[in-house]
Every structure is written in C-alpha cells, then in structure tokens.
Write a protein that holds these residues in place. Sequence first.
Motif, PDB file in Angstrom:
ATOM      1  N   VAL A  36       0.832  -1.201   0.000  1.00 61.73           N
ATOM      2  CA  VAL A  36       0.000   0.000   0.000  1.00 61.73           C
ATOM      3  C   VAL A  36       0.869   1.255   0.000  1.00 61.73           C
ATOM      4  N   LEU A  37       1.832   1.301   0.909  1.00 62.32           N
ATOM      5  CA  LEU A  37       2.680   2.492   1.012  1.00 62.32           C
ATOM      6  C   LEU A  37       3.505   2.691  -0.260  1.00 62.32           C
ATOM      7  N   LEU A  38       4.042   1.595  -0.806  1.00 60.85           N
ATOM      8  CA  LEU A  38       4.850   1.707  -2.023  1.00 60.85           C
ATOM      9  C   LEU A  38       3.996   2.166  -3.202  1.00 60.85           C
ATOM     10  N   ALA A  39       2.767   1.635  -3.294  1.00 62.19           N
ATOM     11  CA  ALA A  39       1.877   2.019  -4.396  1.00 62.19           C
ATOM     12  C   ALA A  39       1.466   3.483  -4.281  1.00 62.19           C
ATOM     13  N   VAL A  40       1.130   3.894  -3.054  1.00 63.28           N
ATOM     14  CA  VAL A  40       0.749   5.294  -2.840  1.00 63.28           C
ATOM     15  C   VAL A  40       1.945   6.214  -3.089  1.00 63.28           C
ATOM     16  N   LEU A  41       3.133   5.795  -2.638  1.00 65.07           N
ATOM     17  CA  LEU A  41       4.338   6.597  -2.863  1.00 65.07           C
ATOM     18  C   LEU A  41       4.620   6.723  -4.351  1.00 65.07           C
ATOM     19  N   LEU A  42       4.480   5.621  -5.094  1.00 66.60           N
ATOM     20  CA  LEU A  42       4.692   5.654  -6.540  1.00 66.60           C
ATOM     21  C   LEU A  42       3.714   6.616  -7.202  1.00 66.60           C
ATOM     22  N   MET A  43       2.448   6.536  -6.797  1.00 65.34           N
ATOM     23  CA  MET A  43       1.430   7.414  -7.359  1.00 65.34           C
ATOM     24  C   MET A  43       1.750   8.883  -7.061  1.00 65.34           C
ATOM     25  N   THR A  44       2.154   9.161  -5.829  1.00 65.54           N
ATOM     26  CA  THR A  44       2.460  10.534  -5.432  1.00 65.54           C
ATOM     27  C   THR A  44       3.656  11.088  -6.203  1.00 65.54           C
ATOM     28  N   VAL A  45       4.706  10.271  -6.315  1.00 66.48           N
ATOM     29  CA  VAL A  45       5.908  10.714  -7.030  1.00 66.48           C
ATOM     30  C   VAL A  45       5.590  10.982  -8.500  1.00 66.48           C
ATOM     31  N   LEU A  46       4.829  10.092  -9.124  1.00 71.74           N
ATOM     32  CA  LEU A  46       4.457  10.292 -10.527  1.00 71.74           C
ATOM     33  C   LEU A  46       3.665  11.582 -10.713  1.00 71.74           C
ATOM     34  N   CYS A  47       2.736  11.838  -9.771  1.00 70.60           N
ATOM     35  CA  CYS A  47       1.944  13.069  -9.868  1.00 70.60           C
ATOM     36  C   CYS A  47       2.823  14.303  -9.706  1.00 70.60           C
ATOM     37  N   LEU A  48       3.753  14.245  -8.744  1.00 71.17           N
ATOM     38  CA  LEU A  48       4.643  15.382  -8.516  1.00 71.17           C
ATOM     39  C   LEU A  48       5.584  15.608  -9.699  1.00 71.17           C
ATOM     40  N   LEU A  49       5.864  14.529 -10.445  1.00 66.43           N
ATOM     41  CA  LEU A  49       6.689  14.646 -11.650  1.00 66.43           C
ATOM     42  C   LEU A  49       5.862  15.079 -12.858  1.00 66.43           C
ATOM     43  N   LYS A  50       4.600  15.442 -12.581  1.00 64.86           N
ATOM     44  CA  LYS A  50       3.667  15.970 -13.587  1.00 64.86           C
ATOM     45  C   LYS A  50       3.249  14.926 -14.625  1.00 64.86           C
ATOM     46  N   VAL A  51       3.306  13.640 -14.214  1.00 62.85           N
ATOM     47  CA  VAL A  51       2.683  12.607 -15.032  1.00 62.85           C
ATOM     48  C   VAL A  51       1.180  12.759 -14.855  1.00 62.85           C
ATOM     49  N   ASN A  52       0.408  12.583 -15.910  1.00 61.08           N
ATOM     50  CA  ASN A  52      -1.043  12.712 -15.835  1.00 61.08           C
ATOM     51  C   ASN A  52      -1.590  11.934 -14.643  1.00 61.08           C
ATOM     52  N   VAL A  53      -2.511  12.540 -13.886  1.00 59.56           N
ATOM     53  CA  VAL A  53      -3.019  11.941 -12.657  1.00 59.56           C
ATOM     54  C   VAL A  53      -3.658  10.580 -12.919  1.00 59.56           C
ATOM     55  N   ILE A  54      -4.482  10.493 -13.969  1.00 55.71           N
ATOM     56  CA  ILE A  54      -5.150   9.225 -14.261  1.00 55.71           C
ATOM     57  C   ILE A  54      -4.127   8.143 -14.592  1.00 55.71           C
ATOM     58  N   LEU A  55      -3.119   8.483 -15.409  1.00 48.79           N
ATOM     59  CA  LEU A  55      -2.078   7.514 -15.736  1.00 48.79           C
ATOM     60  C   LEU A  55      -1.285   7.117 -14.492  1.00 48.79           C
ATOM     61  N   SER A  56      -1.037   8.084 -13.605  1.00 49.62           N
ATOM     62  CA  SER A  56      -0.299   7.796 -12.377  1.00 49.62           C
ATOM     63  C   SER A  56      -1.035   6.777 -11.522  1.00 49.62           C
ATOM     64  N   ILE A  57      -2.355   6.955 -11.399  1.00 50.78           N
ATOM     65  CA  ILE A  57      -3.144   6.024 -10.592  1.00 50.78           C
ATOM     66  C   ILE A  57      -3.210   4.660 -11.266  1.00 50.78           C
ATOM     67  N   LEU A  58      -3.374   4.636 -12.593  1.00 47.70           N
ATOM     68  CA  LEU A  58      -3.421   3.361 -13.315  1.00 47.70           C
ATOM     69  C   LEU A  58      -2.119   2.581 -13.156  1.00 47.70           C
ATOM     70  N   ILE A  59      -0.998   3.276 -13.327  1.00 43.76           N
ATOM     71  CA  ILE A  59       0.306   2.620 -13.179  1.00 43.76           C
ATOM     72  C   ILE A  59       0.484   2.089 -11.760  1.00 43.76           C
ATOM     73  N   SER A  60       0.091   2.899 -10.771  1.00 43.98           N
ATOM     74  CA  SER A  60       0.235   2.497  -9.371  1.00 43.98           C
ATOM     75  C   SER A  60      -0.685   1.335  -9.027  1.00 43.98           C
ATOM     76  N   THR A  61      -1.871   1.312  -9.626  1.00 44.33           N
ATOM     77  CA  THR A  61      -2.812   0.213  -9.392  1.00 44.33           C
ATOM     78  C   THR A  61      -2.238  -1.100  -9.903  1.00 44.33           C
ATOM     79  N   ILE A  62      -1.733  -1.084 -11.126  1.00 42.41           N
ATOM     80  CA  ILE A  62      -1.133  -2.299 -11.701  1.00 42.41           C
ATOM     81  C   ILE A  62       0.097  -2.711 -10.903  1.00 42.41           C
ATOM     82  N   ALA A  63       0.902  -1.733 -10.491  1.00 42.56           N
ATOM     83  CA  ALA A  63       2.095  -2.036  -9.680  1.00 42.56           C
ATOM     84  C   ALA A  63       1.694  -2.701  -8.370  1.00 42.56           C
TER      85      ALA A  63
END
Length: 435
Positions: A5-32
Amino acid sequence: MEWVVLLAVLLMTVLCLLKVNVILSILISTIAAGLMSGLGFTDSVKLMVAGMGDSANTALSYILLGAFAVAINYTGITKILVNFIIRILTGKKTIMLFALAGVACLSQNLVPVHIAFIPILIPPLLKLFDQMRMDRRAVAVALTFGLKAPYIMIPVGFGLVFQDLILKGVNSNGAEITLHEVTLSMLIPGAGMIVGLLIGILFTYRKDKDPKDTVKENKIKPEDLVEEVTFNKQHLMTIIAIILALIVQIITQDLILGALTGIIAMFVLVALPFKVLDRVMTEGISMMATISFIILVAAGFANVLQKTGAIGELVEVSISMLGDNKPLTAFVLLLLGLIITIGIGTSFGTIPIIAALFVPICLAAGFSPLATASLIGTAGALGDAGSPASDSTLGPTSGLNADGKHDHIWGTCVPTFIHYNIPLFIFGWIAAMVL
C-alpha cells in the motif's frame, strides 16, 4: 506484502509530482500494487474495473453539474454580478475579498458551477485589483476558501458528493455512520479553514502591493471595465431553474437528479434555446471529465488494495506500531492524507483510497465513527489547497493570471497551502481527539 500500500501510494504521489497525468499515475500504481501482491496484469485490471462501479454515481454527478454550469454561463447572468462588485466594492479591499470568498462558496452549493465562474468573474476585475494595490495572493486565498470550505461543511451540491464519499467509505469498511453525523464531524475541521481565511485577509496579505510591471495610468472608471447587462426574462428563468435544481437536490438527496432538473428547466423555461443543448452538454463533459475519471480510477485503485489483502496486513502492522495511541495515530493518518492528496490534487479522488486504509486502523485504535469520519474527511481535504494539480488552485490561477502577472506556485499554491493545510491539520487532529 504489508508495504504494498505504502509503495503504491508513494509511486502514485511521485508520478503526480513529476507531472505525469493523474489518471495515468493512478493506473500505473494500481497495476504495480497488483503485481507486488502476486496478481498478473489482467487480474489487476479486472479488480480495478470492478471497483470503479461504486463511484459511477459521483462521476455522473460531476458531468451533469458541468453541463449545468455551462448552461448558466451561457445566459450571461454572471456579468450582472461583475457589475455589482465593481460599482459597490471599488476601494473596499477587505469587503471585496470576503465578497469574492462568498461568491466562490455559492459555486459549490447553491449554484454548483465549481470553478467555471472564475474565468468569467475575475479577469474583468484585474485592472481594478491593480489600481487598489490589492495583493493577488489574498484573492487566491479568498477564492480557494470558497472552493473548499463549503464542500467540507455543507452537504449540498459538491458538499453532498464529498460527504457521501466519506459516508460510503466509512460504512463499507466496517463502521456505521449517517450523513448527518458526517456533516457534524466536519464542522471542526471546517472552522480551521475559517481561521485560515481570516488570518490571510486581515493580517498576512493586508498591506498594499504594487502590481508587476507597474506603469503610470490614468485612474480607471469602474463603469469602463465591464459591458452593461440589463436583467431580463432569460436571467429570471435561470434563477428559477437554479432554485428548482436546489429544491430537488435537497428533497431527494441526489445530486444527479438536482443537476438534471436544472438543465431541463433551463431549456423548458427557455432560458436557453434548445439548439445549444448539444454544445452545453459537450462543454460540460469536457469541463468535468478529468475529475470524474480520476474518481473512478481512484475507486478502482482502492479496490485492488482491498481485495489483495495488502491493506489488511498494513493495518495489522500499523496497529502493532501505533497501538491505541490516539494522538499519534491521528497525526500519522492526517500526514498520510496530506501527502496523497498533494500528489493526486483532488479530495474527492483521495477519499476512496484512504477510507479503506483508515477505518480499520481507527476502529482498532478506539476512535468513534464521528472521529473516524472527521479523520477521513480532513485527510482527504488536506493537500487539495496547495496542490499544483488541484482545481482549488488551478481555478484561481486561471483567473488571476489572465494578464500574465500571477504565478501559480508562489501566488496561489504556497499561500493556500499555508493558510488552509496548517489549520486543517490542527483542527482535524483536535476533532479526532474530542469527537
């Protein structure tokens, strides 16, 4: 497994902060998250899609509200409000700021048009702001208050959507609470936002501030700033449609029915010609589609975290680390909510994610359902103000930077982060302790 959970949420947060599209960030984190839990790509996607259905009501609400907002804007009724502000409040800096906060509040509940009013209302006022030597950071603080505080405290319009998400999150994860109790649980955190607004307007940004690229100009006459608009039958029909939408929304407690009533009434009462219906719906969908899909995908993300058992194991580890230490537990949960929402940029998309994590921990720590709802709602709201990807910051910047003189990060995000996230955190922690 417990760290998935923490790793997935951290991945999602980092991707968002790197300005990756929010929807793509959540999708990538979900699959991860699914892969780290031992699922394959296909099973991870299936679980995500299965979880999206629970938030379909919320997504459809946003689409219809967007169309309703566009329909209201088409009538030109907001120009009357611009005229009123310019003529009555010119030179009255503090009163104008509170008035702008009030108008923004109406956009969340009474006339649920969200941020759609800002590009219409604010640009005609920019020259007046400069002439009054008004600090635009104060305007950003005022607008963001109106975009957040009402949905936190009032269960009407977007507030109904937000508090219903909290209600579902609490009830579907092992606790029992009513919508009325959810509203009560959010009053103390909401009071923190009022404190932040007062400090920002009355103290932090009270001093006069010269605008960027100041040039000597003749004083602007208020009447030269906007186009004259006379109140007409079309505007009256628009107000009637808004009232009907509000009545239906309150009676049915259903935002979809309320918004649909408003849209239909606008055309039945001939506030708008039928020929623009397709355009209104298309623009409404365009305006609200992103946040609707964020909510859907976030619900799918939460479902993957729940069904893989990762949340259960994280709860056990958290309980063993935090025990029944309520003050520390509340602090950690609020901090986690702040980090997640800063990354995602939407309180509404955060709630389904954190509810599945927070409720079991809160129950184990001995928090009441009211305190649990308060922690979930506050943690979800934390970070919405101050996030570069949030509507609560992007909206004000879209209006204040119409002339290129306002910085999104330092002019909107930093001031709103300071004035709302800090008091929200403090008052949310207090609410968890006393409820």
